[in-house]
Design a protein around this motif. Structure first.
Motif, PDB file in Angstrom:
ATOM      1  N   GLU A 192      37.346  28.466  43.544  1.00 46.30           N
ATOM      2  CA  GLU A 192      37.616  29.042  42.229  1.00 46.30           C
ATOM      3  C   GLU A 192      38.241  30.429  42.354  1.00 46.30           C
ATOM      4  O   GLU A 192      39.146  30.799  41.599  1.00 46.30           O
ATOM      5  CB  GLU A 192      36.313  29.125  41.443  1.00 46.30           C
ATOM      6  CG  GLU A 192      36.436  29.675  40.048  1.00 46.30           C
ATOM      7  CD  GLU A 192      35.096  29.723  39.350  1.00 46.30           C
ATOM      8  OE1 GLU A 192      34.939  29.061  38.322  1.00 46.30           O
ATOM      9  OE2 GLU A 192      34.185  30.424  39.861  1.00 46.30           O
ATOM     10  N   THR A 193      37.741  31.202  43.311  1.00 47.47           N
ATOM     11  CA  THR A 193      38.211  32.573  43.519  1.00 47.47           C
ATOM     12  C   THR A 193      38.365  32.830  45.010  1.00 47.47           C
ATOM     13  O   THR A 193      37.485  32.488  45.797  1.00 47.47           O
ATOM     14  CB  THR A 193      37.229  33.603  42.928  1.00 47.47           C
ATOM     15  OG1 THR A 193      37.030  33.329  41.543  1.00 47.47           O
ATOM     16  CG2 THR A 193      37.748  35.026  43.095  1.00 47.47           C
ATOM     17  N   VAL A 194      39.488  33.441  45.387  1.00 49.94           N
ATOM     18  CA  VAL A 194      39.733  33.852  46.770  1.00 49.94           C
ATOM     19  C   VAL A 194      39.711  35.368  46.820  1.00 49.94           C
ATOM     20  O   VAL A 194      40.433  36.035  46.069  1.00 49.94           O
ATOM     21  CB  VAL A 194      41.089  33.326  47.283  1.00 49.94           C
ATOM     22  CG1 VAL A 194      41.361  33.842  48.700  1.00 49.94           C
ATOM     23  CG2 VAL A 194      41.130  31.801  47.255  1.00 49.94           C
ATOM     24  N   ILE A 195      38.875  35.911  47.693  1.00 53.25           N
ATOM     25  CA  ILE A 195      38.794  37.361  47.884  1.00 53.25           C
ATOM     26  C   ILE A 195      39.256  37.661  49.305  1.00 53.25           C
ATOM     27  O   ILE A 195      38.679  37.158  50.279  1.00 53.25           O
ATOM     28  CB  ILE A 195      37.368  37.879  47.663  1.00 53.25           C
ATOM     29  CG1 ILE A 195      36.924  37.596  46.221  1.00 53.25           C
ATOM     30  CG2 ILE A 195      37.262  39.370  47.983  1.00 53.25           C
ATOM     31  CD1 ILE A 195      35.447  37.858  45.977  1.00 53.25           C
ATOM     32  N   LYS A 196      40.286  38.458  49.434  1.00 53.71           N
ATOM     33  CA  LYS A 196      40.835  38.821  50.736  1.00 53.71           C
ATOM     34  C   LYS A 196      40.766  40.325  50.923  1.00 53.71           C
ATOM     35  O   LYS A 196      41.282  41.092  50.111  1.00 53.71           O
ATOM     36  CB  LYS A 196      42.294  38.353  50.860  1.00 53.71           C
ATOM     37  CG  LYS A 196      42.961  38.768  52.169  1.00 53.71           C
ATOM     38  CD  LYS A 196      42.267  38.150  53.377  1.00 53.71           C
ATOM     39  CE  LYS A 196      42.882  38.631  54.682  1.00 53.71           C
ATOM     40  NZ  LYS A 196      42.172  38.091  55.862  1.00 53.71           N
ATOM     41  N   SER A 197      40.079  40.738  51.980  1.00 56.42           N
ATOM     42  CA  SER A 197      39.923  42.166  52.281  1.00 56.42           C
ATOM     43  C   SER A 197      39.374  42.924  51.077  1.00 56.42           C
ATOM     44  O   SER A 197      39.801  44.040  50.772  1.00 56.42           O
ATOM     45  CB  SER A 197      41.250  42.778  52.737  1.00 56.42           C
ATOM     46  OG  SER A 197      41.709  42.147  53.904  1.00 56.42           O
ATOM     47  N   GLY A 198      38.431  42.302  50.378  1.00 50.64           N
ATOM     48  CA  GLY A 198      37.758  42.960  49.264  1.00 50.64           C
ATOM     49  C   GLY A 198      38.488  42.914  47.947  1.00 50.64           C
ATOM     50  O   GLY A 198      37.983  43.418  46.937  1.00 50.64           O
ATOM     51  N   ARG A 199      39.660  42.284  47.901  1.00 50.88           N
ATOM     52  CA  ARG A 199      40.442  42.218  46.665  1.00 50.88           C
ATOM     53  C   ARG A 199      40.583  40.765  46.203  1.00 50.88           C
ATOM     54  O   ARG A 199      40.832  39.869  47.017  1.00 50.88           O
ATOM     55  CB  ARG A 199      41.835  42.828  46.872  1.00 50.88           C
ATOM     56  CG  ARG A 199      41.792  44.327  47.154  1.00 50.88           C
ATOM     57  CD  ARG A 199      43.201  44.887  47.295  1.00 50.88           C
ATOM     58  NE  ARG A 199      43.175  46.319  47.525  1.00 50.88           N
ATOM     59  CZ  ARG A 199      43.114  47.242  46.584  1.00 50.88           C
ATOM     60  NH1 ARG A 199      43.077  46.859  45.309  1.00 50.88           N
ATOM     61  NH2 ARG A 199      43.113  48.520  46.875  1.00 50.88           N
ATOM     62  N   ILE A 200      40.453  40.560  44.905  1.00 52.01           N
ATOM     63  CA  ILE A 200      40.647  39.224  44.350  1.00 52.01           C
ATOM     64  C   ILE A 200      42.135  38.893  44.397  1.00 52.01           C
ATOM     65  O   ILE A 200      42.975  39.641  43.888  1.00 52.01           O
ATOM     66  CB  ILE A 200      40.115  39.160  42.906  1.00 52.01           C
ATOM     67  CG1 ILE A 200      38.608  39.420  42.892  1.00 52.01           C
ATOM     68  CG2 ILE A 200      40.435  37.807  42.282  1.00 52.01           C
ATOM     69  CD1 ILE A 200      38.019  39.559  41.507  1.00 52.01           C
ATOM     70  N   VAL A 201      42.464  37.770  45.031  1.00 47.00           N
ATOM     71  CA  VAL A 201      43.852  37.369  45.176  1.00 47.00           C
ATOM     72  C   VAL A 201      44.326  36.715  43.889  1.00 47.00           C
ATOM     73  O   VAL A 201      43.656  35.847  43.333  1.00 47.00           O
ATOM     74  CB  VAL A 201      44.017  36.386  46.343  1.00 47.00           C
ATOM     75  CG1 VAL A 201      45.485  35.953  46.487  1.00 47.00           C
ATOM     76  CG2 VAL A 201      43.544  37.034  47.651  1.00 47.00           C
ATOM     77  N   THR A 202      45.489  37.142  43.411  1.00 46.75           N
ATOM     78  CA  THR A 202      46.088  36.533  42.234  1.00 46.75           C
ATOM     79  C   THR A 202      47.360  35.785  42.657  1.00 46.75           C
ATOM     80  O   THR A 202      48.058  36.203  43.590  1.00 46.75           O
ATOM     81  CB  THR A 202      46.431  37.579  41.171  1.00 46.75           C
ATOM     82  OG1 THR A 202      47.309  38.566  41.743  1.00 46.75           O
ATOM     83  CG2 THR A 202      45.175  38.260  40.659  1.00 46.75           C
TER      84      THR A 202
END
Length: 423
Positions: free
Chosen positions: A404-414
Motif C-alpha cells: 500500500e505504501t513504500v517508504i524509502k530512506s524515511g520518505r514516502i515514495v510517490t
C-alpha cells in the motif's frame, strides 16, 4: 524530540532480523515478528522500535501513520537483475513454447547476442528512460534496493555506457543500486571462434577501465557449457579479484559443471541460479560461506521441470537468497512477490523463508546487510506497509501483491517518480 515519521499500532511488524544479520538454515523460518509495535523514523534512519504509547510520549512526529490494520515489512532487496537493454525478446518466449531450448535459441543467434545487437548502439537517453520505467515498476512492488548488471554490449565503450547509466539511475531514483560489471555475459559474435582473444580484452582492457572509473563493485560471469567454461571463468574472475572487484557467478544453471565449487574456491560473495548444483557444490558453498541466490522465476519462464534445491541448501545451513533475474529474454519478471510465490510452490520454501530470502539474506548477497534488509534500529528506513492479513499473504496472493505504501530512506515514495532524463 521532533522526528519525521512515526508508524503506530502496527498489527504485524516483521523485522525479519531485529539484530540486522542474515538468517541461516532453520533460522530462516523464524523471522522476528511483533504485534502492536511502533517504528520511529528520523531523516533516513530507524531510530526506535517499541510500544506505541512509549514512542508517542518520546517523539513528536511530522507524519503519523496508523498501522492498526496493516503489516509492515522491510523493503525488498533484489540481488540479481539485468535492467539495461533496449528491446524485449517475447518472440523467444514463443519459440520456447514451440519446443526450442534456451541454448538452441542462443546458438542460432538469438538470446543474449540479439540483445547485444540492439543495445550496443542505443543512445544513453533511450536506455536510461527504459531502465527508469522498469525500476519504477519494481519499486511499486516493494523493491527498494537492487543489484544491476551490465553485459549487453561486450565492448569496452558499451559496457562503460551501461554502467554509467546504472550510476545515473542510482543517483536520481529513490532506490539503492549496486552495480555489477558483466562483460563476460556471452562471447560477442565477432569472437565466437576465438574465445581467448575476447578474454584478453576483458582482462587487459575492460576490467581495468571499469575499475579506473569506479562504476562497478562486482564482476560477474556466465559460467555454463555454451558460454564460459570453468577454466575460462577462473581466468576472468582471478583477474577481477586481483583488481579489487567483489565476485559473483552465474553458476550451474543448466548443468552441474562445477560452478558452485569454483565460486567457493575464489571466494565469491554469491553464486546465482544453481538450478543443477550437486551435493558437492552445496557442501562447497557452505564451507566457503558463499550465499546461494536462487532464481526460480527464470526456471519457471524456461518451463523447467526441476528447480534449485532450496530445501537441501537451507538444511545445510546456508543463508538462501532470492532474486528476480529480471532480463529481456529468459525471465522478464520484475516482481519479488511473484518470485516468492514460485519459490514456495516449486522449491517448497515456507513464506517466512521466502520473505527472509528477499530481505536480509538478499541484502547480504550484495553487501548491504549493514544498511537495509531488516527493520533494525540504526538501519536505513526502507519499509513497506501492506493492507493484508499477515506477511504469509504475500506469496499466497498470486499476481498482484503490491504494498500500500513504500517508504524509502524515511520518505514516502510517490508515483510517478520524478527523475531527470539520462545525459
Amino acid at each position: 524530540m521532533k522526528i519525521d515519521l512515526l508508524l503506530t499500532n502496527i498489527k504485524e511488524l516483521v523485522c525479519v532480523s531485529i539484530e540486522g544479520k542474515p538468517l541461516k538454515g532453520k533460522a530462516m523460518s523464524s523471522p522476528d515478528v511483533y504485534q502492536g509495535q511502533a517504528v520511529a523514523v528520523h531523516q533516513d534512519k530507524i531510530i526506535a522500535i517499541g510500544e506505541t504509547d512509549s514512542l508517542y510520549k518520546s517523539y513528536e512526529a511530522d507524519i503519523i501513520l496508523d498501522c492498526s490494520d496493516r503489516v509492515v515489512t522491510p523493503g525488498f532487496v533484489d540481488p540479481h537483475t539485468h535492467p539495461i537493454f533496449l528491446k524485449t525478446r517475447e518472440n523467444e518466449f514463443e519459440q520456447r513454447l514451440q519446443g526450442k531450448t534456451y541454448v538452441e535459441i542462443s546458438q542460432s543467434g538469438g538470446g543474449i547476442r540479439s540483445t547485444i545487437h540492439t543495445t550496443r548502439n542505443a543512445s544513453v537517453l533511450d536506455l536510461y528512460k527504459l531502465a527508469a520505467q522498469r525500476l519504477e515498476r519494481m519499486l511499486r512492488q516493494g523493491t527498494t534496493s537492487l543489484e544491476a548488471k551490465s553485459g549487453y554490449g561486450l565492448t569496452t565503450e558499451s559496457e562503460l555506457k551501461q554502467l554509467e547509466i546504472i550510476r545515473q539511475l542510482s543517483d536520481r531514483l529513490p532506490i539503492d543500486i549496486v552495480a555489477t560489471f558483466m562483460g563476460a555475459h556471452e562471447y560477442p559474435q565477432e569472437f565466437k571462434d576465438n574465445h581467448q582473444a575476447y578474454i584478453d580484452i576483458l582482462c587487459k582492457e575492460m576490467l581495468p577501465a571499469v575499475k579506473q572509473q569506479g562504476i562497478a563493485e562486482y564482476c560477474d560471469i556466465f559460467t555454463e557449457a555454451h558460454v564460459y567454461n570453468i577454466d575460462e571463468s577462473r581466468q576472468v574472475l582471478t583477474n577481477a579479484k586481483r583488481l579489487g572487484f567483489r565476485l559473483k557467478m552465474h553458476a550451474d544453471e543448466i548443468e552441474a559443471m562445477g560452478g558452485a565449487e569454483l565460486a567457493s574456491e575464489l571466494g565469491c560473495v554469491s553464486a546465482d541460479h544453481l538450478g543443477m548444483t550437486s551435493d558437492v557444490g552445496i557442501q562447497a558453498l557452505q564451507k566457503a560461506a558463499v550465499i546461494p541466490v536462487l532464481l526460480p522465476a527464470t526456471l519457471f519462464s524456461l518451463g523447467s521441470k526441476t528447480y534449485a534445491r532450496a530445501r537441501d541448501m537451507i538444511n545445510a545451513g546456508l543463508p538462501v537468497a532470492l532474486a528476480t533475474d529480471f532480463n529481456p529474454g529468459s525471465c522478464n519478471c520484475d516482481s519479488l512477490p511473484l518470485v516468492m510465490t514460485i519459490a514456495c510452490l516449486q522449491m517448497k520454501m515456507l513464506p517466512a523463508e521466502a520473505l527472509t530470502a528477499c530481505t536480509i539474506n538478499a541484502a547480504a548477497a550484495i553487501n548491504l546487510e549493514h544498511k537495509v534488509g531488516s527493520v533494525t534500529v540504526g538501519k536505513q528506513a526502507d519499509l513497506l506497509i501492506w493492507d493484508i492479513p499477515s506477511y504469509k499473504y504475500i506469496p499466497y496472493h498470486m499476481g498482484s501483491s503490491y504494498p500500500e505504501t513504500v517508504i524509502k530512506s524515511g520518505r514516502i515514495v510517490t508515483f510517478p517518480l520524478n527523475s531527470t532524463d539520462g545525459q
